[in-house]
Motif scaffolding. Sequence first.
Motif, PDB file in Angstrom:
ATOM      1  N   ARG A   1     -10.331   6.905   5.661  1.00 15.75           N
ATOM      2  CA  ARG A   1     -10.756   5.715   6.395  1.00 15.75           C
ATOM      3  C   ARG A   1     -12.145   5.991   6.964  1.00 15.75           C
ATOM      4  O   ARG A   1     -12.364   6.997   7.626  1.00 15.75           O
ATOM      5  CB  ARG A   1      -9.770   5.449   7.523  1.00 15.75           C
TER       6      ARG A   1
ATOM      7  N   ILE B   1       1.384  -5.802   5.460  1.00 14.18           N
ATOM      8  CA  ILE B   1       1.891  -4.446   5.678  1.00 14.18           C
ATOM      9  C   ILE B   1       3.392  -4.517   5.940  1.00 14.18           C
ATOM     10  O   ILE B   1       3.939  -5.582   6.249  1.00 14.18           O
ATOM     11  CB  ILE B   1       1.197  -3.727   6.865  1.00 14.18           C
TER      12      ILE B   1
ATOM     13  N   TRP C   1       2.707   2.646   8.099  1.00 16.83           N
ATOM     14  CA  TRP C   1       2.986   1.399   7.406  1.00 16.83           C
ATOM     15  C   TRP C   1       2.660   1.508   5.934  1.00 16.83           C
ATOM     16  O   TRP C   1       1.878   2.343   5.511  1.00 16.83           O
ATOM     17  CB  TRP C   1       2.249   0.215   8.033  1.00 16.83           C
ATOM     18  N   GLU C   2       3.311   0.634   5.176  1.00 17.11           N
ATOM     19  CA  GLU C   2       3.019   0.492   3.751  1.00 17.11           C
ATOM     20  C   GLU C   2       1.997  -0.628   3.604  1.00 17.11           C
ATOM     21  O   GLU C   2       2.154  -1.704   4.184  1.00 17.11           O
ATOM     22  CB  GLU C   2       4.286   0.123   2.983  1.00 17.11           C
ATOM     23  N   ASP C   3       0.958  -0.390   2.833  1.00 21.44           N
ATOM     24  CA  ASP C   3      -0.026  -1.423   2.527  1.00 21.44           C
ATOM     25  C   ASP C   3       0.535  -2.275   1.383  1.00 21.44           C
ATOM     26  O   ASP C   3       0.289  -2.012   0.201  1.00 21.44           O
ATOM     27  CB  ASP C   3      -1.365  -0.799   2.111  1.00 21.44           C
ATOM     28  N   ARG C   4       1.312  -3.296   1.761  1.00 21.65           N
ATOM     29  CA  ARG C   4       1.974  -4.130   0.751  1.00 21.65           C
ATOM     30  C   ARG C   4       0.964  -4.877  -0.114  1.00 21.65           C
ATOM     31  O   ARG C   4       1.226  -5.168  -1.281  1.00 21.65           O
ATOM     32  CB  ARG C   4       2.930  -5.108   1.426  1.00 21.65           C
ATOM     33  N   TRP C   5      -0.205  -5.167   0.448  1.00 21.47           N
ATOM     34  CA  TRP C   5      -1.237  -5.882  -0.297  1.00 21.47           C
ATOM     35  C   TRP C   5      -1.701  -5.081  -1.510  1.00 21.47           C
ATOM     36  O   TRP C   5      -2.219  -5.650  -2.471  1.00 21.47           O
ATOM     37  CB  TRP C   5      -2.433  -6.208   0.609  1.00 21.47           C
TER      38      TRP C   5
ATOM     39  N   GLU D   1       0.210   4.705   4.921  1.00 19.76           N
ATOM     40  CA  GLU D   1      -0.746   5.397   5.777  1.00 19.76           C
ATOM     41  C   GLU D   1      -0.235   5.442   7.202  1.00 19.76           C
ATOM     42  O   GLU D   1       0.698   4.731   7.565  1.00 19.76           O
ATOM     43  CB  GLU D   1      -2.124   4.751   5.703  1.00 19.76           C
TER      44      GLU D   1
END
Length: 142
Positions: free
Chosen positions: A126, A36, A102-106, A8
């Motif tokens: 959002r 992230i 950023w990548e939402d690594r979670w 996102e």
Amino acid sequence: MDGVGPVEYVVIEFPGNRFKGEIVPALAELVDNKVIRILDVVFIKKDADETVSVLEFDALDDVLEFGFATVDGEAGGVLNEEDLQMAAEVLAPNSSAALLVWEDRWAARLAQTIRDAGGQITAGERIPHEIVTKALTGIAAG
């Protein structure tokens, strides 16, 4: 690319060009905790006369001295000129903004599971903080 979480972007505006780097430690914490992964960061400034200046991630510490070097990431190359123009258009005169990708690594595992199941996320948005706060206040009062 397998195993990648949702990606996102956000445009964080600071009216009056009052950005002083306060968000950098919070970003660094999210990266350090693998929540992230920063893919790109650009700083945009629009003067009162609507002159736009753009600083890429690798120039931020040299010019702004806000500690962006402490934020680990693979910043650069994701945003293109069209992205920067669109961000500058929504920026009010006499304001500055950090444009982050950023990548939402979670969410990487869930995203991969959705892809493996043949699914895809076709819409999302959002929800503004004010709407969430109002809704949660109403639920708590109810």
